[in-house]
Every structure is written in structure tokens, then in C-alpha cells.
Design an enzyme around this catalytic site. Structure first.
Site, PDB file in Angstrom:
ATOM      1  N   HIS A  86       0.808  -1.215   0.000  1.00 39.37           N
ATOM      2  CA  HIS A  86       0.000   0.000   0.000  1.00 39.37           C
ATOM      3  C   HIS A  86       0.845   1.271   0.000  1.00 39.37           C
ATOM      4  O   HIS A  86       0.533   2.221  -0.697  1.00 39.37           O
ATOM      5  CB  HIS A  86      -0.921   0.011   1.227  1.00 39.37           C
ATOM      6  CG  HIS A  86      -2.191  -0.739   1.007  1.00 39.37           C
ATOM      7  ND1 HIS A  86      -3.419  -0.127   0.981  1.00 39.37           N
ATOM      8  CD2 HIS A  86      -2.422  -2.049   0.777  1.00 39.37           C
ATOM      9  CE1 HIS A  86      -4.364  -1.037   0.765  1.00 39.37           C
ATOM     10  NE2 HIS A  86      -3.784  -2.208   0.642  1.00 39.37           N
ATOM     11  N   ASP A  99      -4.353   6.844   2.679  1.00 33.98           N
ATOM     12  CA  ASP A  99      -4.849   5.585   2.142  1.00 33.98           C
ATOM     13  C   ASP A  99      -6.349   5.549   2.458  1.00 33.98           C
ATOM     14  O   ASP A  99      -6.780   5.931   3.543  1.00 33.98           O
ATOM     15  CB  ASP A  99      -4.137   4.423   2.839  1.00 33.98           C
ATOM     16  CG  ASP A  99      -4.347   3.095   2.128  1.00 33.98           C
ATOM     17  OD1 ASP A  99      -3.381   2.566   1.586  1.00 33.98           O
ATOM     18  OD2 ASP A  99      -5.495   2.576   2.123  1.00 33.98           O
TER      19      ASP A  99
END
Ligand SMILES: *[C@@H]1O[C@H](CO)[C@@H](O)[C@H](O)[C@H]1NC(C)=O
Ligand SMILES: *[C@@H]1O[C@H](CO)[C@@H](O)[C@H](O)[C@H]1NC(C)=O
Ligand SMILES: CC(=O)N[C@H]1CO[C@H](CO)[C@@H](O)[C@@H]1O
Length: 452
Positions: free
Chosen positions: A15, A116
Site C-alpha cells: 500500500h 490511504d
């Protein structure tokens, strides 16, 4: 300099690296803006390592370590994803604290919050300090849709036993008519709906609609109908990828001689096997895959961790020394871009899928969890650029069939043409006046005018 962008990275799996890649581009295009990048020490260590020799490439980005949420001396119970849950529980508090440190160090208030998308609570934090929230979704638009429409999907199908209904299509959702219930990520309609991840993604699906913009590592032309729909659901929906084509990682050493070996192979003849950094198929599937490769006589490169080699059939490595390479690591992007590669055997994670498109290589997908089943389904049935393994698991017979279809039959030739067409669309999207190029400019402007 006055603007100060705070970035919350999710420090697990793949990520944080793509988030840093786009932050690097934003920072380069806005040299007077300061960027504070928050991730755990372990994650920082790994994602900043490529810049280690030359931190002057990142003059206006500073990394800060966030607590990983694990108290000293803590003994893990062995529960899956325990470390992720512990991090996420402590995250709102620890992120707030470290953001205060960055503000006092720079003497600048935060003017925009990028995160995120998993951090569904970041929207509220941005609101508290009166700035815009720009969440980043690291996977594809179709899985994003599954989370945005979770309530509608649950209302429509109920959440009882799905076994009888697994093959029903999700026609009610724009762009998902070829997706079946069984392809959904676990935790949307089946699996543990009360799990930590299920709750997190559910909250995220709702929270994103309040964001100033949602941005994603994809390009509009890949999923035009989903793009159109998500543009109507979000204030802005900005496809700004594929990152692997826009800012390819710095060239890396060919430690195990993969590229040299590929240079001696015929055009589109070899199978490249890799399941990413997180997943390894169970031992009996490794055996089936190995037996199929050996029987097929297809030359191969297999990226396999050393500790998994014990599961390979007896004598496999010795018998296949001239047929293939089994190595613990490969320069994947360069391998997939090599003319000798004819098929990619993959877990179908989003980054791998984009890399396969960039290389123009059809796929054999063996999905494991999360968005991978969805990706595998669209690869086979929507884009027609690959096959999903028969019965969902590797069998010798199934792999032999799939290899034959892709490497030797007309069907495989068509898949290659289809994926090359997507490769061209991707290149156009990132070119002058391309959709991703224009969306990047829009994202950069939103970021600079984010004081609400
Ligand atoms: C480091 O990066 C800067 C900025 O990109 C560049 O000007 C410089 O030449 C690089 N230095 C080295 C030693 O690579
Ligand atoms: C950019 O693309 C848009 C949409 O495709 C088109 O309408 C416009 O004329 C293009 N602009 C330039 C300068 O090429
Ligand atoms: C850029 C940087 O070094 N940031 C942090 C994350 O990881 C490194 C390497 O361990 C740490 O030293 C920093 O605190």
C-alpha cells in the site's frame, strides 16, 4: 513555502509504496509545498530505501515514524492480521500526535490531508482542522465499487446463506453485470461480515462520498462505465495511473540473471510465475503447478521463496535446470516487459495486473483473497486478457489446459491482442492531454486549494 500536505500511509502489504510514488510526483510538481509522510518505521525503512543513496530527490518530503500499535514485549496470539488490527486501533491517536510534531517542526499548519482510503476516519480528522481530505484507493475501480455499494448489495441479496446464489450476477450495479456474487471480496456479502476488515471497508465505502476527491492507480479507459458511475458518486474521482508506466521504479540489478536468461528464449514463449510478496499457494498446489510446468515443457521463470522450495516434487529442480529458473526474487516489471514472456501465472493483485497490462502479457489467475477474485473475473470475462484457473485452484490438468490455450491456440493470440490494446490505451492516458495526465493536474490543484 506555505502549504503543508500530511499523508497517512497504510503500512502493510503493497500500500505505502504506490502512495509514496504519487506523492513524489505531486511534490516534484509543487516544489514550494511541504509534504509530511506518516508510516511505521518498518514501512518507511522499506519504501524510502530506493531513495537512500539520494535523498535530495525528495527535498520537500519528510518521513515520520508512526507507532505500529504493538506494545513492547507484546506476545502475538497468532490470530491472522492481529498486527494490522493493533495498528489500526492505535492509528487515529498516533497519527494525530505525529501530525502535531510535523506542524510544530515546520511551523506550518496542515493545509490538506491525503490518506490511504482504508483510513475512513481521516475524513473526520480533516474536517476538524478545516482542510480537504484526498483518499487514495490502491486497488482497482471494480473492488472500490463493491465497497461503495455494500449496503445496496446487502439489501438486495440479503446476508443469509449464499451457497445457492453464488452464480447470480450483480447486474444492479453499473459496470458489474458480469460479476457474480462468488467473485465479491469476502466480508461484503459472505464470510465474516463483522470482521475487522469488513467493518473498516464498509465504513470506508460510506466515508469516501464525503471526500474532496478519491484518486486511484488506474486509467479511465480501462473501466469506462464504472468510471462514469463513480464520478457521479464522488465529488471527484480521479484515475491517475498506471503508476508503473508513469514512474517506473529505478532500474534494479538483475541479481539472479533473469533478463540474461530471457534473452536466450523465443518470442512470447515462456511462463512467468509469481504470487507477490504476501501469498504462497498451499503445498499441494505448488506440486500441481510444478508437475504441469514440467510436463508442458514450457520454459519458465518462477519467483519462489527459498523456504517454499521444500514443497516442490522430488527432483523437480534438478530435472528442470535447462527448462527454467526458480529464483527468490525477480525484477518483475522488466521481466513482464520482456518479449520472451508469453504468460503470467499470478494471484491477480492489482499491481501485478497493471504490470501485466504494461508488458502486454496475458494471465493465468489464481486469486486468493480480497479483490483478487474480482480481478480474475474481469481478466477472463470482461477484458478477455487471460484465464482464471479451473476450479479456482491449481491442478496439473487445469494448468496444462490453460498454458496450451494461451501459448498455442488462437484464443491466446486474441488475448494477447486485447491486452496490447489496453497497453496502448494506458500509454495514451498518461501522454499529453491524456485522461490520467489531466486528472493528475486536477488532483494537484485540489491539493493546493484544499483549505476549506
Ligand atoms: C540526486 O538527485 C538530484 C535531484 O534529482 C540530482 O540532481 C543529482 O544529480 C542526484 N545525485 C546523484 C549522486 O545521483
Ligand atoms: C484534449 O482532449 C480533449 C478530450 O479528448 C479534446 O476535446 C481536446 O481538444 C484536447 N486538447 C488538446 C489541446 O489537444
Ligand atoms: C526517510 C526516513 O528515513 N524516514 C523514517 C522511516 O524509516 C527510516 C529508516 O529506518 C527512519 O530512519 C526514519 O525515521
Amino acid at each position: 513555502m506555505s502549504d503543508h500536505v500530511a499523508i497517512f500511509a497504510f503500512p502493510f502489504a503493497t500500500h505505502a509504496a504506490p502512495l509514496l510514488a504519487i506523492i513524489h510526483r505531486l511534490a516534484t510538481s509543487s516544489p514550494n509545498t511541504h509534504f509530511s509522510f506518516f508510516s511505521t518505521q518498518q514501512s518507511n525503512n522499506s519504501i524510502f530505501s530506493i531513495y537512500k543513496q539520494n535523498m535530495s530527490m525528495l527535498p520537500n518530503i519528510k518521513a515520520y515514524d508512526v507507532w505500529d500499535g504493538v506494545p513492547e514485549g507484546y506476545v502475538f496470539s497468532g490470530k491472522p492480521q492481529e498486527h494490522i488490527e493493533m495498528f489500526m486501533e492505535s492509528a487515529p491517536e498516533s497519527l494525530k500526535k505525529v501530525m502535531e510534531v510535523a506542524v510544530s517542526e515546520t511551523g506550518r499548519k496542515v493545509s490538506c490531508l491525503v490518506s490511504d482510503a482504508f483510513f475512513w476516519f481521516a475524513g473526520e480528522m480533516a474536517e476538524e482542522i478545516g482542510v480537504a481530505w484526498l483518499p487514495f484507493w490502491t486497488a482497482g475501480p471494480i473492488s472500490l465499487c463493491a465497497h461503495v455499494y455494500t449496503d445496496l448489495i446487502r439489501e438486495t441479496f440479503g446476508t443469509g446463506d449464499m451457497v445457492e446464489r453464488e452464480d447470480e450476477p450483480l447486474s444492479l450495479i453499473p459496470g458489474m453485470s458480469k460479476i457474480r456474487i462468488r467473485d465479491l471480496p469476502e466480508g461484503v456479502l459472505f464470510g465474516n461480515l463483522e470482521s475487522f476488515f469488513s467493518n473498516m471497508l464498509h465504513k470506508m465505502g460510506t466515508a469516501l462520498q464525503q471526500a474532496a476527491a478519491v484518486f486511484i492507480n488506474s486509467f479511465e479507459e480501462l473501466d469506462p462505465s464504472i468510471t462514469k458511475d463513480l464520478k457521479s458518486r464522488f465529488k471527484h474521482f480521479l484515475n491517475v495511473g498506471p503508476f508503473n508506466l508513469i514512474s517506473p521504479p529505478l532500474p534494479v540489478a538483475d541479481t539472479y540473471g533473469c533478463i540474461t536468461w530471457l534473452g536466450k528464449q523465443k518470442l512470447a514463449s515462456i511462463a512467468y510465475v509469481s504470487f507477490g510478496s504476501v501469498t504462497t499457494p498451499p503445498p499441494h498446489e505448488l506440486v500441481a503447478l510444478a508437475e504441469a510446468l514440467e510436463t508442458s515443457e514450457v520454459p519458465f521463470i518462477w519467483s519462489l521463496k527459498d523456504e517454499s522450495k521444500v514443497h516442490l516434487p522430488n527432483g523437480f529442480l534438478d530435472r528442470t535446470t535447462s527448462q527454467g529458473l526458480v529464483v527468490p526474487w525477480t525484477p518483475q516489471l522488466e521481466v513482464l516487459a520482456h518479449r520472451a514472456v508469453g504468460v503470467f501465472i499470478t494471484h491477480c493483485g492489482w499491481n501485478s495486473l497493471l504490470e501485466s497490462i504494461a508488458g502486454g502479457v496475458p494471465m493465468i489467475c489464481r486469486p486468493f483473497f480480497g479483490d483478487q477474485r474480482l480481478n480474475g473475473r474481469i481478466v477472463e470475462h470482461v477484458w478477455e486478457i487471460g484465464l482464471k484457473v479451473e476450479d479456482g485452484v491449481f491442478t496439473k490438468h487445469g494448468v496444462l489446459n490453460s498454458l496450451d490455450k494461451i501459448l498455442s491456440q488462437e484464443k491466446g493470440k486474441k488475448m494477447r491482442e486485447n491486452i496490447r490494446a489496453l497497453q496502448q490505451l494506458a500509454k495514451k492516458a498518461i501522454g499529453p492531454n491524456g485522461s490520467s495526465t489531466n486528472n493528475f493536474i486536477a488532483l494537484s490543484n485540489l491539493m493546493l486549494n484544499a483549505n476549506m
